[in-house]
Design an enzyme around this catalytic site. Structure first.
Site, PDB file in Angstrom:
ATOM      1  N   SER A 124     -27.721  -6.942  25.102  1.00 60.24           N
ATOM      2  CA  SER A 124     -26.677  -5.931  24.865  1.00 60.24           C
ATOM      3  C   SER A 124     -26.057  -5.447  26.182  1.00 60.24           C
ATOM      4  CB  SER A 124     -27.297  -4.745  24.114  1.00 60.24           C
ATOM      5  OG  SER A 124     -26.560  -3.568  24.352  1.00 60.24           O
TER       6      SER A 124
HETATM    7  N1  LIG Z   1     -20.050   2.756  23.716  1.00 64.43           N
HETATM    8  C1  LIG Z   1     -21.385   2.357  23.351  1.00 64.43           C
HETATM    9  C2  LIG Z   1     -21.372   1.001  22.675  1.00 64.43           C
HETATM   10  C3  LIG Z   1     -22.739   0.638  22.117  1.00 64.43           C
HETATM   11  C4  LIG Z   1     -22.697  -0.559  21.195  1.00 64.43           C
HETATM   12  O1  LIG Z   1     -21.698  -0.788  20.488  1.00 64.43           O
HETATM   13  N2  LIG Z   1     -23.809  -1.318  21.185  1.00 64.43           N
HETATM   14  C5  LIG Z   1     -23.895  -2.452  20.285  1.00 64.43           C
HETATM   15  C6  LIG Z   1     -24.864  -3.485  20.828  1.00 64.43           C
HETATM   16  S1  LIG Z   1     -24.213  -4.273  22.247  1.00 64.43           S
HETATM   17  C7  LIG Z   1     -24.440  -1.984  18.943  1.00 64.43           C
HETATM   18  O2  LIG Z   1     -25.422  -1.287  18.907  1.00 64.43           O
HETATM   19  N3  LIG Z   1     -23.776  -2.372  17.866  1.00 64.43           N
HETATM   20  C8  LIG Z   1     -24.186  -2.059  16.535  1.00 64.43           C
HETATM   21  C9  LIG Z   1     -23.039  -1.586  15.706  1.00 64.43           C
HETATM   22  O3  LIG Z   1     -21.936  -1.397  16.233  1.00 64.43           O
HETATM   23  O4  LIG Z   1     -23.247  -1.376  14.531  1.00 64.43           O
HETATM   24  C10 LIG Z   1     -22.276   2.346  24.606  1.00 64.43           C
HETATM   25  O5  LIG Z   1     -21.729   2.194  25.706  1.00 64.43           O
HETATM   26  O6  LIG Z   1     -23.487   2.555  24.486  1.00 64.43           O
END
Ligand SMILES: N[C@@H](CCC(=O)N[C@@H](CS)C(=O)NCC(=O)O)C(=O)O
Length: 233
Positions: A11
């Site tokens: 991630s």
């Molecule tokens: N703006 C957030 C983005 C976090 C994010 O979207 N992480 C992804 C993994 S890379 C996630 O957990 N996605 C699951 C989803 O969107 O349902 C950050 O910087 O922490």
């Protein structure tokens, strides 16, 4: 309690936090939470992060989500004088760093997410022309930022570089950076990749992520072709 970071090595935002933890030398318990299996939807995590994303940083009586907010908190809480260049106190320098962090959060990462989400939902067999165009367009914006400074927000590495390189670490495996069109971005990435925390955390995690996405797209394409052939029978 020892702070916990819920993460995946693949991630990008989790990698940004892991790199800052590494730089600051903080003792954090790194625990895997897999968004592909929606593990972050469990009530205990949803309470801590209604966005249901990773990373999540948890000190027991205090927790937070969003990598950009987490890395600012970690620098403010654990940064020593030798780390001050990463997020200098000068309001103008800080403002430029914040802008680049918001750029990663609001522009760059969403262009990667637009590929990730349909791939994980088994809908995307290959990247569309507009996905590739949007990513190249973001590279062009980064090239312009780099005409102002050697690094994203200053002439030294700041947390803006760490945040942006975490997203670029995956993106460059999906849409290679054309060194003729984006020479400054290419050189910046080479410089970032020389840093120990990139060698240890970002390069392997970025490869794992982009290779995994490419394999999943191939599988989706294959399954879609099979479903189409079946529907013709
Ligand atoms: N703006 C957030 C983005 C976090 C994010 O979207 N992480 C992804 C993994 S890379 C996630 O957990 N996605 C699951 C989803 O969107 O349902 C950050 O910087 O922490």
């Amino acid at each position: 309690m020892r702070p916990i970071l819920y993460k995946q090595n693949a991630s990008p935002p989790a990698r940004a936090v892991m790199m800052v933890i590494d730089i600051l030398g903080i003792d954090v318990d790194l625990q895997d939470l897999n968004p592909v299996f929606r593990e972050q939807d469990a009530p205990e995590f949803k309470k801590k992060n209604p966005m249901r994303t990773i990373p999540i940083y948890d000190e027991g009586d205090f927790w937070m989500a969003d990598s950009h907010a987490i890395i600012i908190y970690l620098i403010e809480k654990y940064g020593k004088p030798q780390h001050s260049h990463l997020y200098p106190a000068d309001p103008r320098k800080r403002a430029v760093i914040n802008q680049r962090l918001f750029f990663d959060c609001g522009v760059l990462f969403p262009r990667l997410r637009s590929v990730m989400a349909p791939t994980y939902m088994q809908r995307l067999g290959e990247m569309s022309k507009s996905m590739i165009r949007n990513i190249n367009d973001a590279y062009s914006m980064l090239e312009d930022y780099l005409s102002e400074n050697l690094y994203m927000a200053d002439n030294v590495i700041t947390i803006a570089d760490i945040s942006v390189v975490s997203t670029i670490g995956t993106l460059c495996g999906l849409v290679p950076i054309d060194g003729n069109k984006y020479p400054k971005l290419n050189k910046w990435l080479q410089n970032m990749n020389e840093q120990e925390y990139c060698k240890k955390i970002n390069i392997p995690g970025g490869l794992e992520h982009s290779d995994g996405l490419k394999i999943l797209m191939e599988m989706n394409k294959h399954n879609q072709a099979q479903a189409k052939a079946k529907s013709k029978l």
